[in-house]
Write an enzyme that holds these catalytic residues in place. Structure first.
Site: not given
Length: 577
Positions: A27, A29, A168, A173
């Site tokens: 994942d 960000e 998040h 995540d």
């Protein structure tokens, strides 16, 4: 005697069993949604095989630019946290080495994989060629609406009781996605999926229900019209339109149909009822009418055209602006329709900024008096309630409001523009933005209503457009309602054909207000068709025109301003209001 000896298949032919596949679930960000314009701020990855975690990878990344405030609120990652973090050119080789030889897994994989590929291209690395599994796409194909309301990671993690709650942050995540992946693999096992190749094929293939229901498209004709998916009781589940009914309906039973709610609908459907139409416009209008009447639960738009509101300039001795849900046969002036009461309230506030109409709700006359409110002291109202204004004086404001609603919103535009300039000069930008949005709603609604009234005010119109086979698509429109449609063959004489079509057209008794015979969406469909290339007006009974100083000229300025705002916010990674 010859003996036929069987040959054992190779591992490549059999596929890689899922328990032997190494997955790297990752994942990211980022500072925004576009890999072309934004940067990575954090990478988190978990390597799993056979249901066991065999490695983790996590690091913050310096994006080389400020992190937008709304991203910080969402993720908790601040500029101070990444100031000492490595840049992506330092992190990327380590991540690619961690993921080497593994299948990549992400929730909404195109987003995360897109950023990784863009980083590889920018730093001279070949993009990863490993198989990619998207848990969001997989969930949409195996779960129904009865099981989950949506396929967000937070929802799936809750449904599958993940040991990690998504927050998040990249590693958390990724860990939640691992639990979701394992739960989904268990689900697809019931469909006989046991290898990585079968898993990839399952995502691309139609569902068993889609395959089983393909026969529903067999009797659908290749013609323009409307199609209605019905359940075993004959209740409409979903209504759509197409220029080729057969081709469109068949597409619902292919892998190209990925919408979860539509796949769920197909599982319930027992028949498809085609309604052949003469022209594409007739099909579009019929679709709107059928959706409004049947309100199919799998249609999302156009189901409740009656749920609109209007801004009404009332008909009383001292008129005021009122928000209503019904247009009556009175002498009041209406602006709309609005999809929400909030939009109508914003338009009312914009109009009050330019015209000092009273804002109280009581009915007042020359004989009924009461003390004035604070608005009178602020100069926002002439206080007819105390007798400071005669009906004649107040009528001037009423006429100004009526003109702004129906003809020229220029005074409202000028008043709000002046107020926004003053607020901006005082650095009160949030208040100026509120006024900007109010002005946009007022101008756009006024422009829309003026276009609608240009059509709905015409008692009868006949228009024609060239058809693909050399003929003509001809439509009869009365007060903004489509009342007849036909295709005149190539070489036919137009006069008797048009006369016959007009004679058989639906009779319309117009009602009150700007939309006397049809909902706004239907009249807008007709307007779009009238604006399309090649359309010719055959007959017009009445006047088909727009106000010379109408809202359309100001709407262009509003739209250009919002396009610039959208472009700036996209560059900066900010959400639009």
């Amino acid at each position: 005697m010859l003996v036929e000896i069987g040959v054992q298949g190779t591992l490549d032919e059999l596929g890689t069993p899922l328990e032997h596949v190494t997955f790297v679930v990752f994942d990211l960000e980022t500072t925004g949604g576009s890999h072309a314009e934004h940067a990575i701020t954090e990478i988190g990855a978990v390597k799993v095989r056979g249901g066991e975690v065999i490695g983790e990878f996590a690091t913050l990344v310096d994006p080389g630019r400020p992190i937008p405030p709304f991203i910080t609120v969402l993720t908790g990652i601040t500029d101070a946290m990444v100031v000492a973090a490595p840049r992506i050119e330092q992190v990327l080789p380590a991540f690619l080495e961690f993921a080497a030889g593994a299948a990549l897994v992400a929730h909404n994989a195109p987003f995360d994989v897109g950023f990784i590929k863009a980083s590889c291209q920018a730093n001279g690395y070949p993009p990863p060629t490993a198989p990619v599994v998207d848990t969001a796409d997989l969930a949409r194909r195996v779960l129904t609406r009865d099981e989950v309301p949506n396929c967000k990671l937070s929802t799936l993690a809750r449904v599958f009781r993940s040991s990690t709650e998504p927050c998040h942050r990249a590693l958390a995540d990724a860990k939640a996605t691992v639990d979701v992946l394992h739960a989904l693999i268990e689900r697809v096992g019931a469909y006989g999926v046991s290898t990585l190749e079968e898993l990839k094929g399952f995502v691309r293939a139609p569902t068993p229900e889609q395959k089983r229901k393909r026969h529903l498209a067999a009797s659908v004709p290749s013609a323009p019209g409307v199609y209605v998916f019905e359940d075993e009781r004959g209740e409409a589940l979903y209504i759509g339109k197409s220029g080729d009914l057969r081709q469109r309906v068949r597409s619902y039973f292919t892998a190209g149909e990925t919408r979860a709610r539509i796949r769920e609908m197909i599982g319930i459907a027992e028949r498809v009822r085609p309604i052949v139409c003469a022209t594409g416009l007739e099909a579009e209008v019929r679709e709107l009418r059928l959706i409004a009447a049947a309100k199919p639960r799998y249609n999302r738009r156009s189901r409740f055209p009656e749920k609109v509101v209007w801004l009404k300039l009332t008909d009383e001795p001292f008129p005021r602006l009122s928000i209503v849900r019904e247009v009556k046969a009175d002498r009041a002036t209406y602006l709309g329709p609005f999809t929400s009461a909030r939009g109508a309230e914003d338009a009312r506030q914009a109009l009050h900024e330019a015209v000092p109409l009273r804002q109280c709700t009581e009915r007042i006359t020359e004989r009924v008096r009461r003390p004035a409110c604070a608005l009178a002291e602020m100069g926002r109202c002439g206080a007819p309630c105390e007798g400071r204004q005669t009906p004649g004086d107040y009528l001037r404001h009423v006429e100004d409001a009526r003109a702004a609603m129906e003809h020229d919103p220029g005074p409202v535009f000028a008043a709000l523009e002046a107020r926004m300039r003053r607020l901006a000069a005082e650095q009160r930008y949030e208040e100026a933005a509120v006024d900007r949005d109010r002005l946009a709603i007022f101008v756009r609604t006024a422009a829309r209503m003026q276009r609608l009234r240009s059509l709905t005010g015409v008692p009868e119109m006949v228009a024609a457009a060239p058809a693909f086979d050399g003929g003509w698509d001809i439509h009869v429109v009365r007060h903004g309602r489509l009342t007849a449609a036909g295709v005149m063959p190539k070489g036919a004489h137009p006069t008797p054909f048009v006369d016959a079509l007009v004679a058989t057209a639906e009779t319309v008794v117009p009602g009150p207000g700007p939309l006397p015979a049809a909902v706004a969406e239907e009249s807008e469909c007709i307007l779009r068709w009238l604006d399309s290339p090649g359309v010719r007006l055959v007959r017009v009974d009445g006047v088909y025109s727009l106000p010379a100083r109408g809202a359309g000229r100001l709407k262009q300025r509003i739209d250009l301003a919002y396009q610039g705002l959208e472009a700036r916010n996209t560059r900066e990674g900010r959400p639009l209001r």
